[in-house]
Write a protein that holds these residues in place. Structure first.
Motif, mmCIF file in Angstrom:
data_model
loop_
_atom_site.group_PDB
_atom_site.id
_atom_site.type_symbol
_atom_site.label_atom_id
_atom_site.label_comp_id
_atom_site.label_asym_id
_atom_site.label_seq_id
_atom_site.Cartn_x
_atom_site.Cartn_y
_atom_site.Cartn_z
ATOM 1 N N VAL A 351 0.813 -1.147 0.096
ATOM 2 C CA VAL A 351 0.013 -0.120 0.005
ATOM 3 C C VAL A 351 0.770 1.275 -0.139
ATOM 4 C CG1 VAL A 351 -1.877 1.201 1.176
ATOM 5 C CG2 VAL A 351 -1.829 -1.184 1.291
ATOM 6 N N GLU A 352 0.795 2.202 -1.041
ATOM 7 C CA GLU A 352 1.448 3.433 -1.184
ATOM 8 C C GLU A 352 0.646 4.489 -1.166
ATOM 9 O OE1 GLU A 352 4.881 3.741 -1.242
ATOM 10 O OE2 GLU A 352 5.410 1.820 -0.779
ATOM 11 N N PHE A 353 1.176 5.668 -0.823
ATOM 12 C CA PHE A 353 0.391 6.880 -0.774
ATOM 13 C C PHE A 353 1.479 7.995 -1.590
ATOM 14 C CE2 PHE A 353 -1.281 4.800 2.616
ATOM 15 C CZ PHE A 353 -2.627 5.253 2.808
ATOM 16 N N VAL A 354 0.666 8.615 -2.549
ATOM 17 C CA VAL A 354 1.378 9.591 -3.471
ATOM 18 C C VAL A 354 0.791 10.893 -3.220
ATOM 19 C CG1 VAL A 354 1.942 7.810 -5.239
ATOM 20 C CG2 VAL A 354 -0.155 9.062 -5.543
ATOM 21 N N ASN A 355 1.629 12.047 -3.782
ATOM 22 C CA ASN A 355 1.306 13.204 -3.640
ATOM 23 C C ASN A 355 -0.014 13.500 -4.488
ATOM 24 O OD1 ASN A 355 0.925 16.057 -3.017
ATOM 25 N ND2 ASN A 355 2.579 16.676 -4.469
ATOM 26 N N GLN A 356 -1.154 14.121 -3.854
ATOM 27 C CA GLN A 356 -2.321 14.385 -4.626
ATOM 28 C C GLN A 356 -2.169 15.809 -5.551
ATOM 29 O OE1 GLN A 356 -1.773 15.396 -1.744
ATOM 30 N NE2 GLN A 356 -2.776 17.420 -1.481
ATOM 31 N N ALA A 357 -1.329 16.481 -5.370
ATOM 32 C CA ALA A 357 -1.149 17.729 -6.281
ATOM 33 C C ALA A 357 -1.258 17.360 -7.591
ATOM 34 C CB ALA A 357 -0.273 18.635 -5.872
ATOM 35 N N GLY A 358 -2.352 17.853 -8.457
ATOM 36 C CA GLY A 358 -2.094 17.666 -9.976
ATOM 37 C C GLY A 358 -2.566 16.462 -10.598
ATOM 38 N N THR A 359 -3.185 15.317 -9.919
ATOM 39 C CA THR A 359 -3.492 14.327 -10.185
ATOM 40 C C THR A 359 -4.806 14.223 -11.192
ATOM 41 O OG1 THR A 359 -4.862 13.805 -8.371
ATOM 42 C CG2 THR A 359 -2.556 12.772 -8.534
ATOM 43 N N SER A 360 -5.609 15.406 -10.828
ATOM 44 C CA SER A 360 -6.878 15.516 -11.727
ATOM 45 C C SER A 360 -6.814 16.495 -12.511
ATOM 46 C CB SER A 360 -7.987 15.825 -10.589
ATOM 47 O OG SER A 360 -8.321 14.660 -9.737
ATOM 48 N N THR A 361 -5.865 17.468 -12.432
ATOM 49 C CA THR A 361 -5.644 18.628 -13.194
ATOM 50 C C THR A 361 -4.880 18.424 -14.703
ATOM 51 O OG1 THR A 361 -4.917 19.669 -11.201
ATOM 52 C CG2 THR A 361 -4.570 20.923 -13.089
ATOM 53 N N PHE A 362 -4.258 17.468 -14.720
ATOM 54 C CA PHE A 362 -3.427 17.180 -16.062
ATOM 55 C C PHE A 362 -3.964 15.869 -16.629
ATOM 56 C CE2 PHE A 362 -0.858 20.127 -13.806
ATOM 57 C CZ PHE A 362 -0.372 20.871 -14.611
ATOM 58 N N ALA A 363 -4.181 15.788 -17.918
ATOM 59 C CA ALA A 363 -4.429 14.749 -18.832
ATOM 60 C C ALA A 363 -3.582 13.497 -18.707
ATOM 61 C CB ALA A 363 -4.641 15.276 -20.236
ATOM 62 N N TYR A 364 -3.974 12.443 -18.655
ATOM 63 C CA TYR A 364 -2.930 11.144 -18.473
ATOM 64 C C TYR A 364 -2.442 11.051 -19.851
ATOM 65 C CZ TYR A 364 -6.371 8.458 -21.752
ATOM 66 O OH TYR A 364 -7.096 8.069 -22.498
ATOM 67 N N ASP A 365 -2.812 11.659 -20.783
ATOM 68 C CA ASP A 365 -1.913 11.326 -22.132
ATOM 69 C C ASP A 365 -0.911 12.379 -22.453
ATOM 70 O OD1 ASP A 365 -3.373 13.680 -22.519
ATOM 71 O OD2 ASP A 365 -4.413 12.760 -24.449
ATOM 72 N N GLY A 366 -0.520 13.247 -21.323
ATOM 73 C CA GLY A 366 0.427 14.257 -21.561
ATOM 74 C C GLY A 366 0.091 15.612 -22.381
ATOM 75 N N SER A 367 -1.148 15.751 -22.562
ATOM 76 C CA SER A 367 -1.481 16.681 -23.502
ATOM 77 C C SER A 367 -1.765 18.118 -22.940
ATOM 78 C CB SER A 367 -2.640 16.617 -24.228
ATOM 79 O OG SER A 367 -3.909 16.151 -23.337
ATOM 80 N N GLY A 368 -1.591 18.040 -21.442
ATOM 81 C CA GLY A 368 -1.600 19.269 -20.694
ATOM 82 C C GLY A 368 -2.578 19.477 -19.572
ATOM 83 N N VAL A 370 -6.349 19.919 -18.118
ATOM 84 C CA VAL A 370 -7.694 19.624 -18.579
ATOM 85 C C VAL A 370 -8.700 20.839 -18.126
ATOM 86 C CG1 VAL A 370 -7.236 17.061 -18.196
ATOM 87 C CG2 VAL A 370 -8.302 18.603 -16.396
ATOM 88 N N LYS A 371 -9.741 20.598 -18.583
ATOM 89 C CA LYS A 371 -10.695 21.863 -18.347
ATOM 90 C C LYS A 371 -12.155 21.012 -17.902
ATOM 91 C CE LYS A 371 -13.217 25.841 -19.888
ATOM 92 N NZ LYS A 371 -13.462 26.744 -21.327
ATOM 93 N N ARG A 372 -12.588 21.411 -16.644
ATOM 94 C CA ARG A 372 -13.837 20.813 -16.422
ATOM 95 C C ARG A 372 -15.237 21.208 -17.107
ATOM 96 N NH1 ARG A 372 -13.760 16.752 -12.002
ATOM 97 N NH2 ARG A 372 -12.040 17.258 -10.852
ATOM 98 N N VAL A 380 -14.276 15.756 -17.962
ATOM 99 C CA VAL A 380 -13.078 16.849 -18.383
ATOM 100 C C VAL A 380 -12.910 16.862 -19.862
ATOM 101 C CG1 VAL A 380 -11.939 16.765 -15.910
ATOM 102 C CG2 VAL A 380 -11.430 15.252 -17.931
ATOM 103 N N ARG A 381 -12.203 18.019 -20.393
ATOM 104 C CA ARG A 381 -11.981 18.045 -21.815
ATOM 105 C C ARG A 381 -10.493 18.214 -21.940
ATOM 106 N NH1 ARG A 381 -15.192 18.347 -26.099
ATOM 107 N NH2 ARG A 381 -16.915 18.888 -24.770
ATOM 108 N N PHE A 382 -9.823 17.539 -22.747
ATOM 109 C CA PHE A 382 -8.369 17.816 -22.921
ATOM 110 C C PHE A 382 -8.089 18.899 -23.878
ATOM 111 C CE2 PHE A 382 -7.540 13.032 -22.113
ATOM 112 C CZ PHE A 382 -7.938 13.054 -20.790
ATOM 113 N N THR A 383 -7.146 19.249 -23.899
ATOM 114 C CA THR A 383 -6.427 20.235 -24.831
ATOM 115 C C THR A 383 -6.734 19.852 -26.356
ATOM 116 O OG1 THR A 383 -4.260 19.532 -24.924
ATOM 117 C CG2 THR A 383 -4.870 21.626 -23.309
#
Length: 455
Positions: A351-368, A370-372, A380-383
């Motif tokens: 069981v591991e815990f990671v920093n929560q900052a930005g996990t929902s803010t950035f697209a998983y495909d690296g496009s930048g 996201v916009k809610r 959300v909508r990617f760029t």
């Protein structure tokens, strides 16, 4: 250490004897506390405090005239194992008070005007049942024989075990002495188990289950491999239970409005039963959801479960008194994470815990960034124009952060979320699922490079 509660089938007469046994044990401990207050210094300074206390209260062939004969007269034939357990419990309470009082005298207080701790003889202790002396089980754990006080003597009574879990079936688990519980309505055994925990090496983890704990969906999980492949994903939500809980809390608000009006104070214990029901529903949801999430991880061969570190996180959304603020108060992030950790550790999952900052803010495909969606914040909508579920996007990035840390990809170029205030020569890149894709491609290119050169 894990604790199981086994329900016992007891008739009216048996239930009465069990309740009297618990009451007698508490009375014995309460009387012992009074003796320990008097002889506190000499007992705590003795080489064997338990033996010294026993010499003060119990008559034997070598000690025919103890100082306190009250115990042998008031509690005849009291079992020796229960007596020694009561002495240990009483010593713990006296030692605890002595420590807290010394801290108060030394000035270690929450407030300058804090009152000193108070001594009390009341306790809600339950008698431990030592195997072979106070309790016996049959080979199949269907029947338990317990030594109880009948009113005139200590006798053995048989109680059938109605419900139990499966920890006793595992050969590696070590069952310790149970504790007898009687709350007036039921009789139970609290059976502790010593469970050996063997974690897989962090470097050997090939699949991880990333879990995002949300408001609209209670939890969203996905199985991600080291190369960034999403093997499986699932939503976990108990909408009916949440509606029942929120409906009860809305009723509390309505009652409070009619009770105190626009100004005033509520009495202590206002709507106590309704708040208790809400807490119990949250606890039940956490138990059920944690079981489902851990089973999902095992089903798809995940060796690790990754969560966001939300222990100190306090959401600020919603105006005061709004339903959204109420939903945040009922958020199961801490309770659910704790239940998942307990279950996973027992089954040997990391069981591991990671920093929560930005996990929902950035697209998983690296496009930048996201916009809610303005109408539905679950999307959300990617760029690039792609529309995707926000919680799924977050759980991909959560799992990716674990692998990025494990593979050593969390350098300067894989840390932050946007260009910072420092004079960096290039924009910082957040850790997303695309980070694993790039690493996998680089590894493949590195392996194929010698072959290409030879050709």
């Amino acid at each position: 250490m894990r604790m199981d509660r086994w329900a016992l089938v007891a008739g009216p007469e048996q239930r009465k004897m069990v309740q009297e046994t618990v009451a007698l044990y508490r009375a014995y401990t309460r009387a012992l506390i009074g003796v320990l207050w008097v002889h506190q210094r000499e007992i705590l300074a003795a080489a064997s405090p338990n033996a010294m206390v026993e010499s003060l209260i119990h008559a034997t062939a070598r000690n025919p005239d103890p100082q306190y004969r009250f115990f042998d007269h008031r509690f005849p034939k009291f079992p020796s194992y229960l007596r020694r357990a009561a002495i240990t419990a009483a010593l713990g309470q006296v030692s605890s008070f002595a420590t807290r009082y010394a801290r108060w005298q030394a000035g270690v207080r929450k407030r300058r005007d804090a009152l000193p701790p108070r001594r009390t003889g009341e306790n809600n202790l339950n008698p431990p049942l030592y195997r072979g002396q106070c309790i016996r089980f049959d080979a199949s754990y269907h029947v338990a024989e317990i030594k109880v006080w009948s009113g005139t003597d200590w006798i053995w009574t048989k109680l059938h075990i109605a419900a139990k879990r499966h920890r006793h079936e595992a050969s590696q688990n070590k069952a310790l002495s149970p504790t007898l519980l009687a709350d007036g309505k039921s009789v139970k055994l609290a059976v502790p188990f010593e469970v050996p925990v063997q974690y897989p090496p962090r470097k050997s983890v090939q699949r991880a289950c990333g879990v995002d704990l949300g408001i609209r969906k209670t939890a969203t999980a996905s199985i991600v491999s080291t190369d960034g492949t999403v093997v499986a994903r699932r939503f976990f939500h108990r909408g009916a239970d949440i509606d029942r809980r929120d409906k009860g809390l809305v009723a509390v608000r309505s009652k409070a409005r009619f009770t105190m009006g626009k100004s005033g104070k509520l009495s202590a214990g206002f709507c106590k039963a309704m708040y208790r029901k809400a807490r119990n529903r949250n606890r039940d949801m956490a138990q059920r959801l944690s079981r489902e999430i851990v089973a999902f991880a095992q089903e798809h061969g995940a060796q690790a479960i990754v969560l966001e570190h939300l222990k100190q996180y306090r959401p600020r959304a919603g105006r005061k008194g709004s339903t959204l603020r109420q939903r945040f108060h009922g958020w199961l992030h801490s309770l659910l994470a704790e239940r998942i950790r307990e279950r996973a550790e027992e089954l040997g999952l990391l069981v591991e815990f990671v920093n929560q900052a930005g996990t929902s803010t950035f697209a998983y495909d690296g496009s930048g960034v996201v916009k809610r969606d303005a109408r539905n914040w679950s999307w959300v909508r990617f760029t690039t124009g792609k529309r995707y579920h926000a919680d799924l996007n977050a759980c991909y990035n959560i799992a990716a952060r674990f692998f990025a840390k494990m593979l050593g990809l969390t350098g300067r170029n894989a840390q932050a979320c946007a260009r910072g205030k420092s004079s960096a020569t290039q924009p910082r890149i957040p850790v997303t699922l695309s980070t694993l894709w790039q690493h996998a491609q680089a590894m493949v290119a590195e392996r194929e490079a010698p072959t290409t050169a030879l050709a």
